[in-house]
Scaffold this motif. Structure first.
Motif, PDB file in Angstrom:
ATOM      1  N   SER A  59       0.824  -1.216   0.000  1.00 37.48           N
ATOM      2  CA  SER A  59       0.000   0.000   0.000  1.00 37.48           C
ATOM      3  C   SER A  59       0.853   1.258   0.000  1.00 37.48           C
ATOM      4  CB  SER A  59      -0.930  -0.004   1.218  1.00 37.48           C
ATOM      5  OG  SER A  59      -0.181  -0.069   2.419  1.00 37.48           O
ATOM      6  N   THR A  60       2.145   1.134   0.328  1.00 37.17           N
ATOM      7  CA  THR A  60       3.047   2.290   0.305  1.00 37.17           C
ATOM      8  C   THR A  60       3.868   2.342  -0.979  1.00 37.17           C
ATOM      9  OG1 THR A  60       4.686   1.017   1.570  1.00 37.17           O
ATOM     10  CG2 THR A  60       3.204   2.436   2.819  1.00 37.17           C
ATOM     11  N   GLN A  61       3.420   1.637  -2.004  1.00 35.70           N
ATOM     12  CA  GLN A  61       4.031   1.659  -3.341  1.00 35.70           C
ATOM     13  C   GLN A  61       5.459   1.144  -3.332  1.00 35.70           C
ATOM     14  OE1 GLN A  61       3.491   5.751  -4.303  1.00 35.70           O
ATOM     15  NE2 GLN A  61       1.293   5.569  -4.512  1.00 35.70           N
ATOM     16  N   ARG A  62       5.665   0.103  -2.541  1.00 35.66           N
ATOM     17  CA  ARG A  62       6.949  -0.577  -2.518  1.00 35.66           C
ATOM     18  C   ARG A  62       6.744  -2.042  -2.854  1.00 35.66           C
ATOM     19  NH1 ARG A  62       7.253   3.457   1.206  1.00 35.66           N
ATOM     20  NH2 ARG A  62       9.214   4.620   1.434  1.00 35.66           N
ATOM     21  N   ILE A  63       7.861  -2.769  -2.993  1.00 33.82           N
ATOM     22  CA  ILE A  63       7.817  -4.196  -3.264  1.00 33.82           C
ATOM     23  C   ILE A  63       8.149  -4.948  -1.976  1.00 33.82           C
ATOM     24  CG2 ILE A  63       8.771  -6.104  -4.604  1.00 33.82           C
ATOM     25  CD1 ILE A  63       7.143  -4.142  -6.254  1.00 33.82           C
ATOM     26  N   SER A  64       7.285  -5.862  -1.597  1.00 31.37           N
ATOM     27  CA  SER A  64       7.550  -6.705  -0.436  1.00 31.37           C
ATOM     28  C   SER A  64       8.476  -7.845  -0.859  1.00 31.37           C
ATOM     29  CB  SER A  64       6.235  -7.269   0.124  1.00 31.37           C
ATOM     30  OG  SER A  64       6.495  -8.229   1.126  1.00 31.37           O
ATOM     31  N   THR A  65       9.717  -7.780  -0.403  1.00 32.26           N
ATOM     32  CA  THR A  65      10.684  -8.813  -0.791  1.00 32.26           C
ATOM     33  C   THR A  65      10.377 -10.152  -0.133  1.00 32.26           C
ATOM     34  OG1 THR A  65      12.154  -8.085   0.999  1.00 32.26           O
ATOM     35  CG2 THR A  65      12.515  -7.134  -1.188  1.00 32.26           C
ATOM     36  N   GLU A  66       9.568 -10.140   0.929  1.00 34.26           N
ATOM     37  CA  GLU A  66       9.249 -11.382   1.629  1.00 34.26           C
ATOM     38  C   GLU A  66       8.320 -12.278   0.821  1.00 34.26           C
ATOM     39  OE1 GLU A  66       7.625 -10.225   5.333  1.00 34.26           O
ATOM     40  OE2 GLU A  66       9.487  -9.366   6.112  1.00 34.26           O
ATOM     41  N   THR A  67       7.559 -11.693  -0.095  1.00 38.54           N
ATOM     42  CA  THR A  67       6.577 -12.479  -0.853  1.00 38.54           C
ATOM     43  C   THR A  67       7.040 -12.814  -2.266  1.00 38.54           C
ATOM     44  OG1 THR A  67       5.428 -10.464  -1.601  1.00 38.54           O
ATOM     45  CG2 THR A  67       4.664 -11.479   0.452  1.00 38.54           C
ATOM     46  N   LEU A  68       8.211 -12.316  -2.663  1.00 38.62           N
ATOM     47  CA  LEU A  68       8.673 -12.544  -4.030  1.00 38.62           C
ATOM     48  C   LEU A  68       8.863 -14.034  -4.313  1.00 38.62           C
ATOM     49  CD1 LEU A  68      11.387  -9.784  -4.622  1.00 38.62           C
ATOM     50  CD2 LEU A  68       9.137  -9.944  -5.697  1.00 38.62           C
ATOM     51  N   ARG A  69       8.303 -14.482  -5.429  1.00 37.57           N
ATOM     52  CA  ARG A  69       8.576 -15.839  -5.906  1.00 37.57           C
ATOM     53  C   ARG A  69       9.660 -15.772  -6.979  1.00 37.57           C
ATOM     54  NH1 ARG A  69       2.841 -17.814  -7.705  1.00 37.57           N
ATOM     55  NH2 ARG A  69       2.636 -15.586  -8.142  1.00 37.57           N
ATOM     56  N   ARG A  70      10.173 -16.946  -7.353  1.00 35.18           N
ATOM     57  CA  ARG A  70      11.327 -16.970  -8.248  1.00 35.18           C
ATOM     58  C   ARG A  70      11.152 -17.991  -9.367  1.00 35.18           C
ATOM     59  NH1 ARG A  70      16.129 -14.825  -5.505  1.00 35.18           N
ATOM     60  NH2 ARG A  70      15.478 -14.002  -3.487  1.00 35.18           N
ATOM     61  N   LEU A  71      11.926 -17.733 -10.409  1.00 37.75           N
ATOM     62  CA  LEU A  71      12.045 -18.699 -11.503  1.00 37.75           C
ATOM     63  C   LEU A  71      13.362 -19.437 -11.322  1.00 37.75           C
ATOM     64  CD1 LEU A  71      10.877 -16.651 -14.622  1.00 37.75           C
ATOM     65  CD2 LEU A  71       9.701 -18.589 -13.597  1.00 37.75           C
ATOM     66  N   PRO A  72      13.333 -20.734 -10.963  1.00 36.84           N
ATOM     67  CA  PRO A  72      14.583 -21.472 -10.753  1.00 36.84           C
ATOM     68  C   PRO A  72      15.494 -21.459 -11.974  1.00 36.84           C
ATOM     69  CG  PRO A  72      12.708 -22.700  -9.904  1.00 36.84           C
ATOM     70  CD  PRO A  72      12.146 -21.543 -10.666  1.00 36.84           C
ATOM     71  N   ASP A  73      14.895 -21.591 -13.133  1.00 38.13           N
ATOM     72  CA  ASP A  73      15.657 -21.535 -14.386  1.00 38.13           C
ATOM     73  C   ASP A  73      15.045 -20.452 -15.263  1.00 38.13           C
ATOM     74  OD1 ASP A  73      17.388 -23.819 -13.836  1.00 38.13           O
ATOM     75  OD2 ASP A  73      15.577 -25.023 -14.077  1.00 38.13           O
ATOM     76  N   ALA A  74      15.716 -19.308 -15.339  1.00 35.78           N
ATOM     77  CA  ALA A  74      15.180 -18.195 -16.115  1.00 35.78           C
ATOM     78  C   ALA A  74      15.183 -18.543 -17.599  1.00 35.78           C
ATOM     79  CB  ALA A  74      16.000 -16.944 -15.870  1.00 35.78           C
ATOM     80  N   PRO A  75      14.007 -18.589 -18.243  1.00 42.83           N
ATOM     81  CA  PRO A  75      13.970 -18.928 -19.662  1.00 42.83           C
ATOM     82  C   PRO A  75      14.521 -17.808 -20.532  1.00 42.83           C
ATOM     83  CG  PRO A  75      11.785 -18.331 -18.872  1.00 42.83           C
ATOM     84  CD  PRO A  75      12.682 -18.346 -17.672  1.00 42.83           C
ATOM     85  N   ALA A  76      14.907 -18.156 -21.736  1.00 40.62           N
ATOM     86  CA  ALA A  76      15.389 -17.154 -22.686  1.00 40.62           C
ATOM     87  C   ALA A  76      14.258 -16.175 -22.999  1.00 40.62           C
ATOM     88  CB  ALA A  76      15.859 -17.847 -23.965  1.00 40.62           C
ATOM     89  N   GLY A  77      14.614 -14.918 -23.180  1.00 35.53           N
ATOM     90  CA  GLY A  77      13.616 -13.909 -23.514  1.00 35.53           C
ATOM     91  C   GLY A  77      13.248 -13.000 -22.363  1.00 35.53           C
TER      92      GLY A  77
END
Length: 224
Positions: free
Chosen positions: A43-61
């Motif tokens: 709500s304060t226009q920031r990114i919550s790093t605690e909830t970030l999910r990830r791509l184990p293998d970043a695809p091309a593109g």
């Protein structure tokens, strides 16, 4: 002098969202490429790093969709209008297919001012008036480029940005206080009622579904 107004596409680089196919392996993980989704925007226009999910293998593109400090991420699908300003911790993050990247020209518009401007309710209402109505509201990059942005003088933007940063800090502090107080409240209740509730649940008779009786067959005597 009245502030001038320019289309957002004239003062920012706006990059459309990546294909949703690139995020098939998105998961809760400690390794991989962090992906900013609508759920991560606070709500304060920031990114919550605690909830970030990830791509184990970043695809091309994905390279085209990298984020850097000073970028804005705006939700284009569903909760249209949520926006966040990326801080110095942006690292090698990318943004999800539900979002659009806005990269301000810092010589023409202050990123902090722009993030607050885009979150201003009358401006959000303007954005919503341009969504494609369907099962899920969708905002296109072309519609976003044409959004008019009111631009005060650079020094006024700078003053506003400093004030907005301080307001954001105070909002974060108050949110942390509320979170701690809620934990205290839950802890007090658990301390006083925890055992009672556990014993009550344990002593409650287990109810089983009634046995189904085989329906009786009505016998009839035949008269011959």
């Amino acid at each position: 002098m009245r502030p001038k107004s320019l289309p957002l596409g004239h003062i920012c680089e706006i990059t459309a969202s990546p294909s949703s196919d690139l995020f098939a392996t998105l998961a809760v993980s400690t390794v991989g490429t962090p992906v900013v989704t609508p759920a991560d925007i606070t709500s304060t226009q920031r990114i919550s790093t605690e909830t970030l999910r990830r791509l184990p293998d970043a695809p091309a593109g994905l390279e085209r969709y990298r984020l850097r400090p000073g970028d804005l991420v705006l939700v284009r699908l569903g909760s249209v209008g949520k926006v966040a300003l990326l801080g110095e911790d942006a690292g090698d993050w990318v943004y999800h297919s539900s979002c659009i990247r806005i990269r301000p020209d810092a010589e023409r518009v202050n990123p902090v001012y722009l993030a607050a401007y885009l979150a201003h309710q009358p401006v959000v209402d303007q954005l919503l008036s341009h969504v494609q109505v369907g099962t899920v509201p969708v905002l296109t990059a072309d519609s976003l480029r044409s959004l008019p942005v009111v631009l005060p003088a650079p020094d006024v933007q700078q003053i506003m940005a400093r004030a907005l940063v301080e307001v954001g800090v105070q909002m974060d502090i108050q949110q942390q206080i509320l979170t701690r107080l809620n934990c205290v409240r839950q802890g007090l209740l658990a301390h006083v009622l925890g055992d009672e509730l556990s014993e009550s649940a344990a002593s409650r008779p287990q109810t089983s579904s009634p046995e189904r009786r085989t329906p009786r067959t009505r016998r009839t005597n035949r008269m011959s």
